[in-house]
Write an enzyme that holds these catalytic residues in place. Structure first.
Site, PDB file in Angstrom:
ATOM      1  N   GLU A 164      -2.222  -1.640  13.562  1.00 14.93           N
ATOM      2  CA  GLU A 164      -2.128  -2.913  12.839  1.00 14.93           C
ATOM      3  C   GLU A 164      -1.505  -4.003  13.718  1.00 14.93           C
ATOM      4  O   GLU A 164      -1.965  -5.152  13.700  1.00 14.93           O
ATOM      5  CB  GLU A 164      -1.323  -2.707  11.553  1.00 14.93           C
ATOM      6  CG  GLU A 164      -2.080  -1.863  10.532  1.00 14.93           C
ATOM      7  CD  GLU A 164      -1.274  -1.482   9.296  1.00 14.93           C
ATOM      8  OE1 GLU A 164      -1.846  -0.819   8.425  1.00 14.93           O
ATOM      9  OE2 GLU A 164      -0.078  -1.843   9.200  1.00 14.93           O
ATOM     10  N   ARG A 221       9.472   0.035   4.357  1.00 13.46           N
ATOM     11  CA  ARG A 221       8.856   0.518   3.113  1.00 13.46           C
ATOM     12  C   ARG A 221       9.904   0.636   2.004  1.00 13.46           C
ATOM     13  O   ARG A 221       9.626   0.359   0.838  1.00 13.46           O
ATOM     14  CB  ARG A 221       8.140   1.845   3.356  1.00 13.46           C
ATOM     15  CG  ARG A 221       6.923   1.654   4.259  1.00 13.46           C
ATOM     16  CD  ARG A 221       6.138   2.928   4.459  1.00 13.46           C
ATOM     17  NE  ARG A 221       5.390   3.314   3.273  1.00 13.46           N
ATOM     18  CZ  ARG A 221       4.246   2.750   2.889  1.00 13.46           C
ATOM     19  NH1 ARG A 221       3.722   1.743   3.576  1.00 13.46           N
ATOM     20  NH2 ARG A 221       3.610   3.166   1.815  1.00 13.46           N
ATOM     21  N   TYR A 239      -8.182  -3.432   6.018  1.00 15.13           N
ATOM     22  CA  TYR A 239      -8.110  -2.570   4.843  1.00 15.13           C
ATOM     23  C   TYR A 239      -9.290  -1.590   4.760  1.00 15.13           C
ATOM     24  O   TYR A 239      -9.595  -1.109   3.664  1.00 15.13           O
ATOM     25  CB  TYR A 239      -8.038  -3.423   3.583  1.00 15.13           C
ATOM     26  CG  TYR A 239      -6.644  -3.979   3.310  1.00 15.13           C
ATOM     27  CD1 TYR A 239      -5.554  -3.141   3.134  1.00 15.13           C
ATOM     28  CD2 TYR A 239      -6.436  -5.350   3.207  1.00 15.13           C
ATOM     29  CE1 TYR A 239      -4.288  -3.634   2.875  1.00 15.13           C
ATOM     30  CE2 TYR A 239      -5.165  -5.863   2.945  1.00 15.13           C
ATOM     31  CZ  TYR A 239      -4.100  -4.985   2.775  1.00 15.13           C
ATOM     32  OH  TYR A 239      -2.840  -5.477   2.503  1.00 15.13           O
ATOM     33  N   HIS A 257       2.970  -6.446   2.829  1.00 15.39           N
ATOM     34  CA  HIS A 257       2.381  -5.194   3.322  1.00 15.39           C
ATOM     35  C   HIS A 257       3.259  -4.672   4.435  1.00 15.39           C
ATOM     36  O   HIS A 257       3.769  -5.461   5.242  1.00 15.39           O
ATOM     37  CB  HIS A 257       0.972  -5.428   3.883  1.00 15.39           C
ATOM     38  CG  HIS A 257       0.471  -4.254   4.685  1.00 15.39           C
ATOM     39  ND1 HIS A 257      -0.145  -3.182   4.109  1.00 15.39           N
ATOM     40  CD2 HIS A 257       0.572  -3.970   6.015  1.00 15.39           C
ATOM     41  CE1 HIS A 257      -0.417  -2.281   5.056  1.00 15.39           C
ATOM     42  NE2 HIS A 257       0.000  -2.747   6.220  1.00 15.39           N
ATOM     43  N   LYS A 271       2.053 -11.898   2.109  1.00 17.63           N
ATOM     44  CA  LYS A 271       0.712 -12.111   1.549  1.00 17.63           C
ATOM     45  C   LYS A 271       0.569 -13.497   0.906  1.00 17.63           C
ATOM     46  O   LYS A 271       1.558 -14.215   0.704  1.00 17.63           O
ATOM     47  CB  LYS A 271       0.422 -11.008   0.532  1.00 17.63           C
ATOM     48  CG  LYS A 271       0.366  -9.609   1.164  1.00 17.63           C
ATOM     49  CD  LYS A 271      -0.060  -8.566   0.136  1.00 17.63           C
ATOM     50  CE  LYS A 271      -0.141  -7.191   0.753  1.00 17.63           C
ATOM     51  NZ  LYS A 271      -0.680  -6.196  -0.209  1.00 17.63           N
ATOM     52  N   ASN A 327       1.111  -8.399  -4.409  1.00 18.36           N
ATOM     53  CA  ASN A 327       2.420  -7.736  -4.302  1.00 18.36           C
ATOM     54  C   ASN A 327       3.237  -8.200  -3.090  1.00 18.36           C
ATOM     55  O   ASN A 327       4.076  -7.463  -2.575  1.00 18.36           O
ATOM     56  CB  ASN A 327       2.259  -6.209  -4.347  1.00 18.36           C
ATOM     57  CG  ASN A 327       1.499  -5.652  -3.165  1.00 18.36           C
ATOM     58  OD1 ASN A 327       0.972  -6.406  -2.354  1.00 18.36           O
ATOM     59  ND2 ASN A 327       1.454  -4.341  -3.052  1.00 18.36           N
TER      60      ASN A 327
END
Ligand code: CMP
Length: 140
Positions: free
Chosen positions: A128, A87, A51, A117, A11, A114
């Site tokens: 995605e 994750r 999103y 993603h 990000k 953060n």
């Protein structure tokens, strides 16, 4: 266990702090292979589509504004149980709650900024990946 593909975004808070290589080292160190990668500025429309599931949430506008504020690096990662593994190494969405040594614990600034993603399930991973990569850009 099966070999899977997952979608990743480094990000704006990560690219702005020159953390692409540091985060990629954590990804590769966990045994995931980066089989597609490009640095880009995403458009507002792309961010809103990406999103869309969060469009009713109070942070949606802030999230979209952040994602278009600076370049991102979009990636396809491949490996055994890649979705769950990524994750796990990203850590919790809120860096304050992330486990020691995870990408978000080490690098993230806040729940909004953060750093990374990662897809949450096989169907979202496929969707995605398809939003940002054509088949011939993915070299496994
Ligand atoms: P990500 O995994 O990209 O999926 C949705 C994102 O929304 C999430 O990471 C966070 O960056 C962001 N997000 C979730 N909760 C909040 C919040 N309370 N405030 C701002 N952003 C949030």
């Amino acid at each position: 266990m099966a070999v899977e593909r997952t979608f990743s975004i480094l990000k704006p808070d990560a690219t702005e702090r020159n953390l692409t290589g540091a985060i990629n080292a954590l990804i590769e160190g966990a045994g995931l292979r980066i089989i597609a990668q490009k640095r880009m500025r995403i458009t507002r429309a792309q961010a809103e589509t990406f999103y869309a599931v969060h469009s009713a949430r109070p942070f949606f506008g802030e999230l979209v504004d952040f994602m278009i504020s600076a370049p991102v690096v979009v990636q396809v990662l491949e490996g055994e149980s890649a979705i769950a593994k990524y994750r796990e190494i990203m850590g919790a969405t809120d860096p304050a709650k992330a486990a020691a040594g995870t990408i978000r614990k080490v690098h993230a600034k806040s729940i909004g900024e953060n750093s990374v993603h990662g897809s949450d399930a096989p169907d979202t991973a496929a969707r995605e990946i398809a939003q940002f990569f054509s088949g011939n850009e993915i070299v496994g």
